[in-house]
Scaffold this active site. Structure first.
Site, short mmCIF file in Angstrom:
data_model
loop_
_atom_site.label_atom_id
_atom_site.label_comp_id
_atom_site.label_asym_id
_atom_site.label_seq_id
_atom_site.Cartn_x
_atom_site.Cartn_y
_atom_site.Cartn_z
N GLU A 171 0.72 -1.29 0.01
CA GLU A 171 -0.06 -0.10 -0.01
C GLU A 171 0.88 1.30 -0.07
OE1 GLU A 171 -3.29 -0.26 2.88
OE2 GLU A 171 -3.73 -2.34 2.25
N HIS B 210 -9.90 9.15 2.19
CA HIS B 210 -9.44 8.04 1.31
C HIS B 210 -9.34 8.27 0.08
CE1 HIS B 210 -8.60 3.95 -0.22
NE2 HIS B 210 -8.17 3.65 0.78
N ARG C 110 -1.37 9.18 1.45
CA ARG C 110 -2.76 9.37 1.13
C ARG C 110 -3.07 10.53 0.93
NH1 ARG C 110 -6.37 5.08 4.52
NH2 ARG C 110 -5.18 3.55 3.28
N HIS D 94 -12.69 9.20 5.78
CA HIS D 94 -12.05 7.64 6.22
C HIS D 94 -11.64 7.41 7.51
CE1 HIS D 94 -10.98 3.61 4.98
NE2 HIS D 94 -9.65 3.89 5.23
N ARG E 124 -2.51 9.29 8.78
CA ARG E 124 -2.11 7.81 9.00
C ARG E 124 -1.59 7.10 7.85
NH1 ARG E 124 -5.37 3.39 8.50
NH2 ARG E 124 -6.82 4.63 7.38
C1 SIN Z 1 -7.65 0.50 2.23
O1 SIN Z 1 -7.75 -0.81 2.06
O2 SIN Z 1 -7.23 1.19 1.22
C2 SIN Z 1 -7.80 0.88 3.59
C3 SIN Z 1 -6.67 0.70 4.44
C4 SIN Z 1 -6.54 1.62 5.45
O3 SIN Z 1 -7.44 2.66 5.40
O4 SIN Z 1 -5.65 1.53 6.30
#
Ligand code: SIN
Length: 517
Positions: free
Chosen positions: A109, A233, A277, A338, A373
């Site tokens: 990620e 998000h 993010r 989010h 975060r």
């Molecule tokens: C996601 O799956 O993108 C969310 C993961 C997160 O918010 O930590």
């Protein structure tokens, strides 16, 4: 043996209940049913340095980098060092993470320097965790109150505790669906009541995310911190309900395109779609603004139908339910509220400024997330710090070191407001990009509003209104751009604001002073 009342049944509340019940009398309270929580909807997974080519140190460095200068380094160290052991504990509790040839499968990620995100059921990580923990807790036959809404904390002003503060929490006032209310007594209350995504029109959070614990804490004069930092998000499906499209999809190679088919994130950041993010959310918001507000496109077509179905079965179903075939056609996405980095200030064991009151999970502000975060750190934070809270439940109370707390006089207006109006105001003026003018207008409007009525829906909306006023106050005060807080009138980060700010509700501080006389 103490009587511990836990409010909320996501990963933090369930872990706290499971662990506390070994030595204490535990009462578990949730306003929905036991399995409903933000945790249940988590897709991407849980980040931890579990693999030989990774280390807690590298995980901590990524976490601090994403947090944009506001992380508490000691808390991050605890998170990343204790995280791997806690994840193994979770596995021992019955959570079955996805494996390949017997080894844990690893996802990637944004802003992680290693593949360290483990997942379950493809993109159903939260559901797998919630299901296993609900089963574990049901097996323990604790006292469970479902469909029971916490209206407020109950404070005892007559107790004398170790530090001479005569206030401590002694229970919660709850309301049932039929309107009846009562007090549940407690020696200790653990708030694990989650975030407040319902502050905004577009959110990936479920309807239960109305910030009830944070609002009750502010009314009780408990210290709150970092309220201006709400994470958006980057990619929710642009349909009603804005279901999450996990960052892991971009981690596997999906790219973002504008209407003209241009891969715009490469113009914004060298890491493109896998930039932190907040950067991606703002990049998308800017691209949407350039095309009249219409959503951008997430192109996952290169990943292939078989892979998408297997790795992301939930998102695959969600796309199909809205008439999209993402294996062949890019899907419309938009940012959505989010995760709240701010919340109730705690120490490294979940203790708040109010004796007897703990906060764990998203409702808490431990300082691990700073201004932004890192993806998949939230389940880990809940797990690590809920676990740590249960280690000190029987100890004499020690209040976290005091910081400078700004006391806010809550306002109370006269103009009735519906939840949707409040959410739209927050989205328009207190969202991804903010200005002093917009925030000032939001503050003035919020001061005029009131929420009449006593239904649970009304009480939730009142909580959102109380919280919105504090979020706007905090956002106005921070005259810089940092992490998830972006001020177009102060686009740079400023050394003057390189720390976390705490605040508390004035009325309750006054009550506290009166109680101390
Ligand atoms: C996601 O799956 O993108 C969310 C993961 C997160 O918010 O930590």
């Amino acid at each position: 043996m103490a009587r511990i009342v836990i409010v909320g049944t996501g990963i933090a509340g369930l872990i706290a209940a499971y662990r506390a019940s070994a030595e204490h009398d535990v009462v578990l309270v949730t306003k929905a049913d036991l399995g409903e929580s933000n945790t249940k909807y988590a897709q991407g997974g849980i980040a931890a340095a579990l693999f030989p080519d990774d280390s807690p140190r590298a995980h901590a460095a990524d976490t601090v980098r994403a947090g944009d200068g506001l992380c508490d380094a000691a808390m991050v160290d605890i998170l990343c060092t204790e995280g791997p052991g806690r994840v193994r504990d979770l596995i021992a509790l019955g959570v079955e993470f996805d494996r390949v040839n017997g080894e844990l499968e690893r996802g990637h990620e944004a802003a992680h320097s290693a593949r360290r995100v483990i997942h379950a059921g493809g993109d159903a990580t939260g559901l797998a965790i919630e299901t296993a923990l609900v089963a574990a807790v049901r097996y323990l036959a604790l006292e469970v109150h479902e469909n029971t809404f916490m209206r407020d904390l109950v404070i005892d002003d007559s107790d004398v505790d170790q530090i001479g503060d005569r206030r401590r929490v002694c229970g919660i006032e709850v309301v049932h669906g039929d309107g009846g209310s009562r007090v549940i007594d407690a020696d200790i209350v653990i708030l694990a009541s989650g975030g407040a995504g319902q502050l905004y029109t577009h959110t990936t959070n479920p309807l239960v995310a109305t910030g009830d614990g944070t609002a009750a804490a502010l009314r009780a004069g408990v210290e709150l911190a970092d309220l201006e930092f709400y994470q958006f998000h980057p990619t929710a499906l642009a349909v009603p309900g804005t279901p999450l499209v996990s960052e892991a999809v971009r981690g596997e190679g999906a790219v973002l395109l504008d209407e003209a088919g241009h891969r715009f994130m490469m113009d914004v950041h060298p890491d493109g779609e896998l930039a932190p993010r907040d950067v991606v959310a703002r990049g998308i918001a800017a691209a949407m603004a350039r095309q009249g507000g219409r959503p951008v496109l997430l192109d996952a077509t290169t990943l292939g139908r078989e892979f998408l179905e297997q790795r992301f079965p939930g998102i695959d179903r969600s796309c199909a339910a809205h008439g999209f075939d993402w294996a062949t056609t890019p899907i419309p996405v938009t940012p959505a509220a989010h995760y709240w980095m701010g919340g109730i200030r705690t120490d490294a064991h979940g203790r708040t400024s109010l004796p007897g009151l703990f906060a764990v999970g998203e409702v808490a502000c431990t300082g691990v997330h700073g201004a932004n975060r890192l993806a998949s750190n939230s389940l880990l934070e809940s797990l690590v710090f809920a676990w740590r809270a249960t280690d000190v439940l029987g100890d004499p109370w020690s209040t976290p070191g005091r910081r400078d707390v700004t006391v806010i006089e809550p306002t109370s207006g006269t103009q009735p407001v519906e939840r949707g109006q409040l959410q739209q105001l927050m989205w328009d003026l207190v969202g991804i990009e903010r200005t002093a003018d917009g925030l000032g207008a939001a503050a003035a409007q919020l001061a005029r509003w009131t929420v009449p009525g006593e239904s649970i829906h009304d009480l939730e909306t009142r909580n959102l209104l109380d919280l919105a006023r504090f979020v706007v106050f905090a956002a106005l005060r921070r005259e810089e751009s940092r992490g998830a807080h972006s001020r177009t009138d102060f686009p740079e980060m400023s050394e003057d604001f390189a720390s976390s700010f705490d605040c508390a509700g004035a009325v309750n501080v006054r009550q506290k002073a009166e109680a101390l006389q």
